[in-house]
Design an enzyme around this catalytic site. Sequence first.
Site, mmCIF file in Angstrom:
data_model
loop_
_atom_site.group_PDB
_atom_site.id
_atom_site.type_symbol
_atom_site.label_atom_id
_atom_site.label_comp_id
_atom_site.label_asym_id
_atom_site.label_seq_id
_atom_site.Cartn_x
_atom_site.Cartn_y
_atom_site.Cartn_z
ATOM 1 N N ILE A 84 0.771 -1.178 -0.009
ATOM 2 C CA ILE A 84 -0.116 -0.160 0.148
ATOM 3 C C ILE A 84 1.035 1.234 0.068
ATOM 4 O O ILE A 84 0.449 2.284 -0.321
ATOM 5 C CB ILE A 84 -0.947 0.097 1.159
ATOM 6 C CG1 ILE A 84 -0.371 -0.388 2.459
ATOM 7 C CG2 ILE A 84 -2.231 -0.859 0.900
ATOM 8 C CD1 ILE A 84 -1.290 -0.386 3.589
ATOM 9 N N GLY A 87 8.117 3.727 1.086
ATOM 10 C CA GLY A 87 9.001 4.972 1.564
ATOM 11 C C GLY A 87 10.288 4.819 1.442
ATOM 12 O O GLY A 87 10.895 3.639 0.936
ATOM 13 N N GLY A 90 11.122 1.869 4.140
ATOM 14 C CA GLY A 90 10.736 0.555 3.856
ATOM 15 C C GLY A 90 9.363 0.525 3.174
ATOM 16 O O GLY A 90 8.762 1.398 2.717
ATOM 17 N N LYS A 107 4.777 -2.983 7.949
ATOM 18 C CA LYS A 107 5.976 -2.383 7.368
ATOM 19 C C LYS A 107 7.226 -2.881 7.339
ATOM 20 O O LYS A 107 7.524 -3.673 8.523
ATOM 21 C CB LYS A 107 6.012 -0.915 8.076
ATOM 22 C CG LYS A 107 7.274 -0.226 7.429
ATOM 23 C CD LYS A 107 7.171 1.261 7.750
ATOM 24 C CE LYS A 107 8.230 2.061 7.184
ATOM 25 N NZ LYS A 107 7.975 3.578 7.541
ATOM 26 N N ASP A 201 10.038 13.002 11.895
ATOM 27 C CA ASP A 201 10.006 13.032 10.350
ATOM 28 C C ASP A 201 8.202 12.867 10.127
ATOM 29 O O ASP A 201 7.620 12.572 9.235
ATOM 30 C CB ASP A 201 10.037 11.582 9.876
ATOM 31 C CG ASP A 201 10.223 11.796 8.148
ATOM 32 O OD1 ASP A 201 10.190 12.959 7.654
ATOM 33 O OD2 ASP A 201 10.020 10.576 7.640
#
Lengths: 820, 200
Positions: A84, A87, A90, A107, A201
Amino acid sequence: MSGHLSIGELERLRADEPADERSNERALDDLRAHMESCATCKGRLNELDQLDAFAEQVRELASPEQPAQDGALQIPGYELSHEIHRGGQGIVFAATQVSTGRQVAVKVLLHGVLASQKQRMRFEREVDYAARINHPNVVAIIDRGTTRDDRGFFVMELIDGPTLDGYLETHRPTLEQRLRLFTEICDGVQAAHQRGVLHRDLKPGNILIDQSGRAKVLDFGLAKDDLADSVTIARTVAGEFMGTLAYASPEQLRANPDAIDSRADVYALGVILYEMVTGVLPHDMTGPIDTVIRRVLEQPPKRPSAIVPKLDPDLDTVILHAIEHDPDRRYRSVDSFRADVLAVLEHRPIMARRSSAAYQLRKFAGRHRVGVLLSSVVMLGLLGTLAGLSVGIVRANAANRIAEQRRLEAETELEKQSMVSTFLNDLLAEVDPGQSGPDMRVTELLDVASEQAGDQFGPYPDLRGAMQLVLGETYTRLGSYAQGEQELLAAIASLEAIEPSPSGSLAMGYILLAQVQTATTRLVEAQSSLDQARSHLDRLGASIDQAAIQAQFAHQLGALYYETGEFDRSIEAYHRSLDTLGDIDTPEQKKLASQALIGLGVSLKRLERFEEGLDSYDRALVYLQEVRSPNHPDTLACLSNRAEVLNNLGRAEEAEAQLLDLLERRRVVFGDTHERVGITLNNLADSLRARGAFDEASGYFDEAIAIFRVSPGDPSLRLAITMHNAGVMHLEQNQLNPAQDRLRDAWETSKAMLPEGHWIRAQFGTKYAECLMNSGQHEPARAILEVTYPELLNALGEDHRRTLFAKSLLDRIAQNDTSG
Amino acid sequence: MQWETTTILLEQLRDAESLAWQRFAGRFRPPMIRFAQRCGLTEEQAEDAVQDTLMQFVEAYRDGQYDRSRGRLGSWLFTLMYNSVRSHRRDGARAPKQAPKAIDRTTFFSAIPDTDDAKQVWEQDWEQHAIQTCMQQLRSEVSPSHYRAFELMTFRDVPAIEVARQLGLSRDAVYQARYRVLKRVEELRLAYNGVEELTT
């Protein structure tokens, strides 16, 4: 039919997709009819066919990994369905948790993200921390582990909804709705901070909005500790990490990981709010990377109201305050940021500073609950000191100056008094003691005063220096050491510029500086500051002022000896401080005496002279009740230490009651995440631990560790102590793995903070060695004890229980050798 | 963030003081390392070979020897890189000062693909890195939801209507997003290869 077909319509034609009845899409037949007669649209259809070929190439060369078919990506307990998101760190897959049938997101980190053992351990720790954040505005972490091909993964709840930017684009919420949504995001981030987890982040892509419209923050703290490295790479590899750069704080852009704390998240949230309100980023991100970074670091952002006219000016102020370049000038916590956003929503005054000093001071003062909180007491103390300044300083300096200068001073005295008076009036204007509201912290007020002290008293370095001295002292007393040090250094610079030097003030400046340095375990620097103070003191003649400064000097020396573990000398210095004060009559003398008595009590406690320690605290409390408020930091510090010594005397119930009361008071005075709250939490937890209430203790330890992990400044030693205590708790419960982790971390941290031979690091090493022994690792334990035992022997003496304990461990290993 | 086209990088590379060198190396080193390793060099040898090649290139470039009309940057670097790989293989096995010779297919050089095969390997690596770099740049340019729309459609074959539902976009917006992303990657790839200027 009018107009050419849109890309979407052309695509629908190609795929033969009928119109969606719920939308106002045009029917396929209409589109076909248009196509028959439109050369332009035919041409564009051809273009789309060609683009498909290119898409195929992209798919082949840049396709994310296929799950499940690749054996390495099988994750026990989960069935991966499809990717889905992908990044930099990962890939996120949708999956089903086999045991429950629940839909989750998994993830999987990319290869190389956790290259070293250290990174892996940190990742695991981070996930464990993140997993404890249980908050409706945070995407919950359910599980973690390692794939067969050695990649870290973690499992989260699956959120069905768009990211923040997608949501804003499609739902177009009103400003008020956007601000409410933003406070939810803040709630999530604050909850994480309270658990000791920074995000590092934050960006719209990491915030999801679920079907009920609730904000969910994603990916806390997970393996992003190398963002600073990423920025470095970004400087050389164009195009990488740019999505993150817009939200990275200046301290992250400077690739300075040590400077990153919770305020980096405040900055990112500020950028997000800026974007949510204006639709653009605060800085232009176009151009070569170096230029962009320089622009972010050097140029102030446009005021949001310059982009969105008629914006509430308070919202302007709030947003700009959150994205200040200097972290010290930003909101200290997400909580205070959120409180101001709410204030804007509810049309209440905000806490953030505006450019007009008078306005902001009045606003601050107006919201301040005078007489209720300690902060007001400190503030009034500060004001009182300032009020005395113009007279006091002129008097002190006059003694050293020639007649001509006296005449000049007399002329300027009026002006100085008038300046101080204006300053105070500004601070106190519009104070309404009856008005209450969210807590205002005195540090916020100090920030305002500090900002102005530099230029408000421009022509008079003596006045400016004295002002900065008071500010430095107040910051320091409140535990804001970085700001305290900054003010004190400025004060010393101001005072040193005066001819002849005002030795008394300079001595005070250096004594206070030593206090900061001692509190932040920079003991060599503290010693050198005290040497400077002594040389200034030597130049002072005998006077009442001199006695007070001498007393403070002796006091600080006592504090330094305490930190270096020289408790006898420390006790001697505190006694000297008390002796120097002579008869303790005046409020000033009582204040100093109470401080010396607290210090004395702490050193006595270290030598296990608990009864004497308790007596010392009780004497201090008598003075404190006369001259300090119940919530003054000195009073609280005294109660805190008194509780500790009660514990040592076996009066645990009294101790805990006192600590609980203290915890509440400190939460009120300092806020939930202040390190002083952390200290009380640790003490309370340790007291609970001592009587076996491990579950309760555990929660308090966790909260304390969380505070020390994110608090600005340098609380590493406190973190080490708390981790040590938590480790001891695990050890007592025979939970050897967590005990070993905690005790090792504590020992390693203490080694980084303290000089060789320091009793604390020796003690921490010893406890770690005990843990290793209990898990059968005798050799590494022996290696540690062979270092720590002689250190304890040297620092505490052969009869001290800690020394004896280390010796007993070594004996046990020797016996084991013989019997083995 | 503006994409620094290879043409711009090359322009900046003329200035010996410029930091463009670092960025140039950063951009092209990864596929070159991969190629060198696929030709049998160790990690260390590959690093050396790539460093030599990049240095050679920059020197030649500053000397005005690189004529863009004679071929793409990638082809030029290939020639230099291939020679460097052969030379490092040779140096790795023989005395370091021995004069270079032509490929000897019967000895240890047999592991090195011949020029045509090597070129094919090179182009594959080069193109893959180019696309991946462009995709990375692209992600900084488009909104996460648009990127996701593209990603779901292109890599996962999720129908537009379903993507629209997941992301809260209209179907038209989803198709539009995919189109724009693809056009932009196409543009970026040209710029990566130093072929064409871009308007950003």
